[in-house]
Design a protein around this motif. Structure first.
Motif, PDB file in Angstrom:
ATOM      1  N   THR A 187       0.813  -1.295   0.069  1.00  0.00           N
ATOM      2  CA  THR A 187       0.168  -0.135   0.015  1.00  0.00           C
ATOM      3  C   THR A 187       1.164   1.378  -0.043  1.00  0.00           C
ATOM      4  O   THR A 187       2.164   1.110   0.632  1.00  0.00           O
ATOM      5  N   LEU A 188       0.495   2.187  -0.463  1.00  0.00           N
ATOM      6  CA  LEU A 188       1.133   3.440  -0.474  1.00  0.00           C
ATOM      7  C   LEU A 188       0.087   4.640  -0.299  1.00  0.00           C
ATOM      8  O   LEU A 188      -0.817   4.924  -0.580  1.00  0.00           O
ATOM      9  N   SER A 189       0.785   5.364   0.811  1.00  0.00           N
ATOM     10  CA  SER A 189      -0.076   6.581   1.466  1.00  0.00           C
ATOM     11  C   SER A 189       0.787   7.847   0.920  1.00  0.00           C
ATOM     12  O   SER A 189       1.924   7.853   1.111  1.00  0.00           O
ATOM     13  N   LEU A 190       0.004   8.719   0.699  1.00  0.00           N
ATOM     14  CA  LEU A 190       0.668  10.029   0.117  1.00  0.00           C
ATOM     15  C   LEU A 190       0.640  10.998   1.200  1.00  0.00           C
ATOM     16  O   LEU A 190       1.117  12.210   1.011  1.00  0.00           O
ATOM     17  N   ALA A 191       0.315  10.483   2.563  1.00  0.00           N
ATOM     18  CA  ALA A 191       0.553  11.452   3.673  1.00  0.00           C
ATOM     19  C   ALA A 191       1.918  12.049   3.862  1.00  0.00           C
ATOM     20  O   ALA A 191       2.220  13.206   4.234  1.00  0.00           O
TER      21      ALA A 191
ATOM     22  N   GLU B 159      -4.236  18.884   7.555  1.00  0.00           N
ATOM     23  CA  GLU B 159      -5.132  19.375   8.456  1.00  0.00           C
ATOM     24  C   GLU B 159      -6.565  19.604   7.782  1.00  0.00           C
ATOM     25  O   GLU B 159      -7.487  19.193   8.525  1.00  0.00           O
ATOM     26  N   LEU B 160      -6.522  19.788   6.594  1.00  0.00           N
ATOM     27  CA  LEU B 160      -7.780  19.992   5.918  1.00  0.00           C
ATOM     28  C   LEU B 160      -8.629  18.879   5.508  1.00  0.00           C
ATOM     29  O   LEU B 160      -9.591  18.882   4.672  1.00  0.00           O
ATOM     30  N   CYS B 161      -7.682  17.730   5.410  1.00  0.00           N
ATOM     31  CA  CYS B 161      -8.249  16.469   4.849  1.00  0.00           C
ATOM     32  C   CYS B 161      -9.064  15.795   5.942  1.00  0.00           C
ATOM     33  O   CYS B 161      -8.515  15.474   7.016  1.00  0.00           O
ATOM     34  N   ASP B 162     -10.158  14.994   5.609  1.00  0.00           N
ATOM     35  CA  ASP B 162     -10.683  14.327   6.450  1.00  0.00           C
ATOM     36  C   ASP B 162     -10.398  12.775   6.102  1.00  0.00           C
ATOM     37  O   ASP B 162     -10.086  11.808   6.882  1.00  0.00           O
ATOM     38  N   ILE B 163      -9.682  12.480   4.808  1.00  0.00           N
ATOM     39  CA  ILE B 163      -9.175  11.101   4.556  1.00  0.00           C
ATOM     40  C   ILE B 163      -7.954  11.376   3.728  1.00  0.00           C
ATOM     41  O   ILE B 163      -7.621  12.153   3.033  1.00  0.00           O
ATOM     42  N   ILE B 164      -6.860  10.675   4.221  1.00  0.00           N
ATOM     43  CA  ILE B 164      -5.632  10.483   3.709  1.00  0.00           C
ATOM     44  C   ILE B 164      -5.736   9.545   2.624  1.00  0.00           C
ATOM     45  O   ILE B 164      -5.899   8.382   2.641  1.00  0.00           O
ATOM     46  N   PRO B 165      -5.505  10.011   1.348  1.00  0.00           N
ATOM     47  CA  PRO B 165      -5.436   8.897  -0.026  1.00  0.00           C
ATOM     48  C   PRO B 165      -4.551   7.781   0.304  1.00  0.00           C
ATOM     49  O   PRO B 165      -3.269   8.034   0.733  1.00  0.00           O
ATOM     50  N   THR B 166      -4.770   6.500  -0.001  1.00  0.00           N
ATOM     51  CA  THR B 166      -4.006   5.158   0.212  1.00  0.00           C
ATOM     52  C   THR B 166      -4.451   4.432  -0.772  1.00  0.00           C
ATOM     53  O   THR B 166      -5.616   4.241  -1.150  1.00  0.00           O
TER      54      THR B 166
END
Length: 87
Positions: free
Chosen positions: A10-14, A23-30
């Motif tokens: 898996t790859l997270s863009l966090a 801070e503005l995102c509710d979901i961190i893309p994975t």
């Protein structure tokens, strides 16, 4: 791609996101790995290409001669993929 690290499943863009955007995102893309293109050889002009693709829960490696089922550990050990596909 770093040849000393295993391919991430898996790859997270966090890590790539700026703190304010996080801070503005509710979901961190994975993203999940679903395919690789690999070149076996000395250089890109003289190599043998294979691909590994996820179909359902199975991983299949395609060569010029055959298609064989492989396990996830085999896929993740591929450290020299020219292209990794995530969705």
């Amino acid at each position: 791609m770093d040849k000393t690290k295993a391919m991430p499943e898996t790859l997270s863009l966090a890590i790539e996101m700026k703190p304010l955007f996080l801070e503005l995102c509710d979901i961190i893309p994975t993203y999940s790995l679903f395919g690789l293109i690999i070149c076996y050889g000395k250089n890109l002009k003289k190599c043998h290409y294979t691909s590994i693709v996820k179909k359902g829960d199975d991983w299949i490696e395609f060569t010029k001669e055959s298609a064989n089922k492989v396990d996830l550990e085999y896929v993740l050990r591929k450290r020299v993929a020219q292209i990794a596909f995530y969705r």
